[in-house]
Design an enzyme around this catalytic site. Structure first.
Site, PDB file in Angstrom:
ATOM      1  N   ASP A 175       0.824  -1.218   0.000  1.00  0.00           N
ATOM      2  CA  ASP A 175       0.000   0.000   0.000  1.00  0.00           C
ATOM      3  C   ASP A 175       0.857   1.266   0.000  1.00  0.00           C
ATOM      4  O   ASP A 175       2.069   1.225   0.272  1.00  0.00           O
ATOM      5  CB  ASP A 175      -0.908  -0.031   1.242  1.00  0.00           C
ATOM      6  CG  ASP A 175      -2.245   0.656   1.002  1.00  0.00           C
ATOM      7  OD1 ASP A 175      -2.346   1.470   0.082  1.00  0.00           O
ATOM      8  OD2 ASP A 175      -3.191   0.371   1.769  1.00  0.00           O
ATOM      9  N   ASP A 191     -10.708   2.002  -3.303  1.00  0.00           N
ATOM     10  CA  ASP A 191     -11.277   1.798  -1.975  1.00  0.00           C
ATOM     11  C   ASP A 191     -12.800   1.874  -2.027  1.00  0.00           C
ATOM     12  O   ASP A 191     -13.464   1.608  -1.031  1.00  0.00           O
ATOM     13  CB  ASP A 191     -10.742   2.844  -0.991  1.00  0.00           C
ATOM     14  CG  ASP A 191      -9.420   2.406  -0.376  1.00  0.00           C
ATOM     15  OD1 ASP A 191      -9.059   1.226  -0.511  1.00  0.00           O
ATOM     16  OD2 ASP A 191      -8.752   3.248   0.253  1.00  0.00           O
TER      17      ASP A 191
HETATM   18  C1  GLA Z   1      -5.783   1.817   2.040  1.00  0.00           C
HETATM   19  C2  GLA Z   1      -6.159   0.613   1.210  1.00  0.00           C
HETATM   20  C3  GLA Z   1      -7.210  -0.182   1.933  1.00  0.00           C
HETATM   21  C4  GLA Z   1      -6.689  -0.609   3.283  1.00  0.00           C
HETATM   22  C5  GLA Z   1      -6.248   0.611   4.074  1.00  0.00           C
HETATM   23  C6  GLA Z   1      -5.551   0.211   5.350  1.00  0.00           C
HETATM   24  O1  GLA Z   1      -6.799   2.733   2.094  1.00  0.00           O
HETATM   25  O2  GLA Z   1      -6.595   0.980  -0.053  1.00  0.00           O
HETATM   26  O3  GLA Z   1      -7.594  -1.293   1.173  1.00  0.00           O
HETATM   27  O4  GLA Z   1      -5.614  -1.482   3.098  1.00  0.00           O
HETATM   28  O5  GLA Z   1      -5.357   1.430   3.327  1.00  0.00           O
HETATM   29  O6  GLA Z   1      -5.125   1.287   6.073  1.00  0.00           O
END
Ligand code: GLA
Length: 730
Positions: free
Chosen positions: A479, A549
């Site tokens: 990430d 997301d």
């Molecule tokens: C990002 C990712 C999510 C999750 C969060 C965790 O937003 O896109 O899928 O992993 O971080 O903090």
């Protein structure tokens, strides 16, 4: 052989699949662009160069007074700054004389077998396929800059890859202020510019608008390719649609600051320039050093936007993605993020894993919150040590138990980040990326690590490797949850701090290269607050990327539809999540959530233990469907059928197996209407074969299915959808 050089006319010609590309050495050694379009026979191309040097405001080069030749109107291969061409430049070099006037002349060329690679940067590779490289050297006699213009072609693809490598062959340093990967001059401007814009949770929305006499820039200054613009643009004929018409797709294999600029000049020609964003970029090149601009991929399609996308899909899936997983069917995973957020422990994860195993799900992914004192997003990034309050006894006992249930185990990292409240930051405050004398801006309570530094990368390699070796880990979600600010590395001398953004990206690639090489069995999934770094370069390291997301199935129709312009379905990670949806509050049918996610690398993102018995049955059905359809979706040809950006009531796409014996169409009704009538016209089938469809059971010719379609007129509820499987019966 796809690449030819004609000595007499000093013309280069590249034949890439169904397309041809040509340029020649012009007056004063300038490379003049001649042609890019559908395949042409072997013929005389002289006279195609376009130049109108008659006006005093379009200067002639030195020694060419009174000629018709002006760089200001000539169609060129790699235009330079400040020497008579006032349009967008591909290259601008500031020499010892303090001037950024740049000049390039042809010196030599080489045609080699195989596809070139770029040192330290991702690029399309040929593998077992036949390929050729054209390497044209142009030079600036004053600064000593020697530019290698690289052209690559892989047999069977309507695509030309390009890159530029600049070497300082002089005896004094110079500063590269702009070094594009490619420029494309086309002698017309009757195009629509198509590109993908967005924001967090709304990535890769489609924009299409006619070019006009101006300069447009699709770009990022965020240190990442970003949610806001994608490293892609297309110039499409105004009448081009999904199946017909000409389209030029341009895609940059890069994850950092980029710019795709277009300019329509006074004479009605279009110039496109793509590469690293020249804003906040200055690279000092000492004698003997070289600099590589990232790769650009140009696709010319005579079969509309669909044809363009399918070329990108095939090329990127087979010749850009790497590793064991690139063409394997991806495991169905359940990710605990939306199920638990930070609030989990071993017991909770095992409960989800148990249900997952019973339902046929193949992997449990433990998301953010397993390390340091990470119980919210305020701390601990950088402290990649298991939180033993949550996971008693560490990672291995948990992973062993998950494995014993028959599931593989995956884990989340955000390697490039550091929380102010972390042991790492207390030990190494100097590892925070920040311009000397400035205070670092903060986003999601975190700073960015200075990835230009070798010691930072070594620390990350060691700590992450330690975790990956400590248990049987099969998957990593990588990430990146904020963008760069105050990006001037203190580790570099002041005059080199304009190199920080690009050095950051090179540092990222270096770390990814080391980790993916050290752990070849691990499936890496890219992520950046959803799809904030969904670019071809990241596909080189991670064959799938978390698309957004926003897990709302209806929102996902647009996001996934837009993403499909460049990226293959196998790379588009898509999960079924709970309702009301956590991002939009919308309640959508369980089947539709599955049908939309089925178009990508499929998984779940919800607490399985909270599902009703009925929903669990649906999960089992979806798992079975995925096993049946995934080969078709991931390796098939993708056709967009109904554009949800134009039609708010419908969205449809389909996948067709390479031998056209099987297909899967997805039809979604984001918003219904009374007396809903719809005929879904299919695409990509064999017109002469007969297909049985799973919806009506009738057997119809490919021709009828593509020209009349399947009649889907009935009462549809908001958010309903259907998957239609087609099988050739004769
Ligand atoms: C990002 C990712 C999510 C999750 C969060 C965790 O937003 O896109 O899928 O992993 O971080 O903090």
């Amino acid at each position: 052989m796809p690449i030819h050089y004609y000595e007499q006319t000093q013309t280069f010609r590249i034949d890439a699949g169904k397309t041809s590309y040509a340029f020649r050495v012009g007056p004063r050694g300038v490379l003049l662009h001649l042609y890019f379009g559908p395949h042409i026979p072997d013929e005389d191309l002289s006279g195609l160069e376009f130049s109108l040097g008659l006006a005093s405001f379009s200067p002639n080069p030195p020694g060419m007074a009174g000629s018709r030749f002006s760089l200001d109107s000539a169609l060129q291969e790699y235009p330079v700054n400040g020497t008579g061409d006032y349009r967008l430049a591909a290259l601008s070099i500031r020499g010892q004389n303090g001037s950024s006037a740049t000049s390039l002349r042809y010196r030599s060329h080489e045609i080699r077998d195989g596809k070139y690679a770029l040192d330290g940067m991702p690029a399309v590779y040929a593998g077992d396929a036949a390929a050729q490289t054209l390497d044209v050297t142009v030079e600036d006699p004053l600064t000593g800059a020697e530019v290698h213009l690289l052209y690559g072609v892989i047999e069977g693809f309507d695509a030309i890859t390009r890159a530029a490598v600049i070497r300082n062959a002089g005896d004094a340093p110079f500063v590269i202020e702009k070094a594009a990967s490619a420029a494309l001059d086309l002698p017309r401007m009757d195009f629509d510019l198509i590109h993908l814009y967005g924001q967090w949770a709304q990535e890769r929305q489609l924009s299409r608008a006619p070019l006009t006499h101006d300069i447009r820039t699709i770009a990022s200054k965020r240190g990442a390719s970003s949610h806001y613009h994608n490293t892609f643009a297309a110039l499409a004929e105004r009448s081009a649609d999904e199946t017909h018409g000409g389209a030029y797709g341009m895609s940059l294999v890069y994850s950092g600051n980029f710019a795709i600029e277009t300019e329509c000049d006074a004479y009605g020609a279009t110039r496109a320039v793509l590469g690293i964003n020249p804003v906040d970029f200055a690279w000092t090149l000492a004698p003997g050093e070289q600099f590589a601009a990232p790769e650009a991929v140009l696709v010319c399609s005579g079969e509309g936007l669909g044809g363009m996308s399918r070329t990108f899909h095939r090329l990127y899936r087979r010749h850009l993605c790497r590793g064991e997983w690139k063409e394997k069917i991806r495991p169905i995973l359940v990710n605990n993020w939306e199920a638990t957020y930070f609030d989990f422990d071993e017991e909770k994860l095992l409960a989800i894993a148990k249900d997952a195993a019973a339902l046929g799900i193949e992997m449990l992914v433990m998301d953010d919150g397993w390390f340091g004192r990470r119980n919210d997003d305020k701390r601990s990034l950088g402290d990649w040590f298991v939180n033993e309050e949550k996971l008693k006894g560490g990672l291995k006992p948990l992973v062993d138990k998950v494995n014993a249930l028959g599931l593989q185990f995956g884990i989340w990292f955000e390697p490039e980040m550091i929380s102010p409240d972390s042991d790492l930051c207390r030990a190494h405050p100097d590892w925070v990326l920040c311009a000397p004398g400035r205070e670092p801006s903060i986003a999601r309570n975190q700073y960015v690590l200075d990835m230009t530094r070798q010691d930072v990368r070594d620390y990350l390699f060691e700590t992450i490797s330690g975790v990956l070796r400590s248990a049987n880990i099969a998957y990593v979600k990588w990430d990146f949850n904020r963008n760069l600010t105050e990006a001037a590395s203190p580790a570099l001398p002041p005059e080199r701090r304009g190199e920080t953004f690009h050095r950051y990206v090179l540092g990222l690639y270096d770390l990814l290269e080391r980790l993916t090489a050290a752990f070849p069995h691990i499936l890496f999934e890219g992520c950046s607050g959803g799809g904030g770094r969904f670019d071809p370069a990241m596909l080189y390291y991670s064959p799938q990327i978390w698309t957004s997301d926003d897990t709302d199935a209806i929102e996902r129709c647009r996001i996934q539809y837009g993403t499909s312009f460049v990226y293959p379905p196998s790379s588009i990670s898509a999960h079924v999540s709970a309702v009301p949806n956590h991002q939009t509050g919308r309640v959508t049918d369980f089947a539709t959530r599955g049908n939309v996610a089925m178009a990508g690398a499929f998984g779940y993102e919800l607490d399985l233990t909270k599902l009703t018995a009925g929903e669990k049955e649906l999960v089992k059905q979806q798992v079975a469907q995925y096993h049946a359809y995934a080969p078709l979706v991931q390796d098939g040809d993708f056709y967009r059928l109904i554009n949800p950006f134009e039609d708010e009531n419908r969205c449809a796409w389909m996948s067709v197996s390479p031998d056209r014996s099987e297909a899967l169409a997805t039809f979604i009704v984001p918003k219904t209407r009374v007396n809903f009538t719809s005929c879904l016209r299919l695409a990509g089938l064999d017109p002469d074969r007969f297909y049985k469809d799973s919806l009506t059971g009738s057997v119809r010719s490919g021709s009828l299915l593509m020209n009349a379609g399947i009649n889907l007129s009935r009462a549809w509820k908001d958010g309903e959808s259907v998957l239609i499987h087609l099988k050739a019966v004769r």
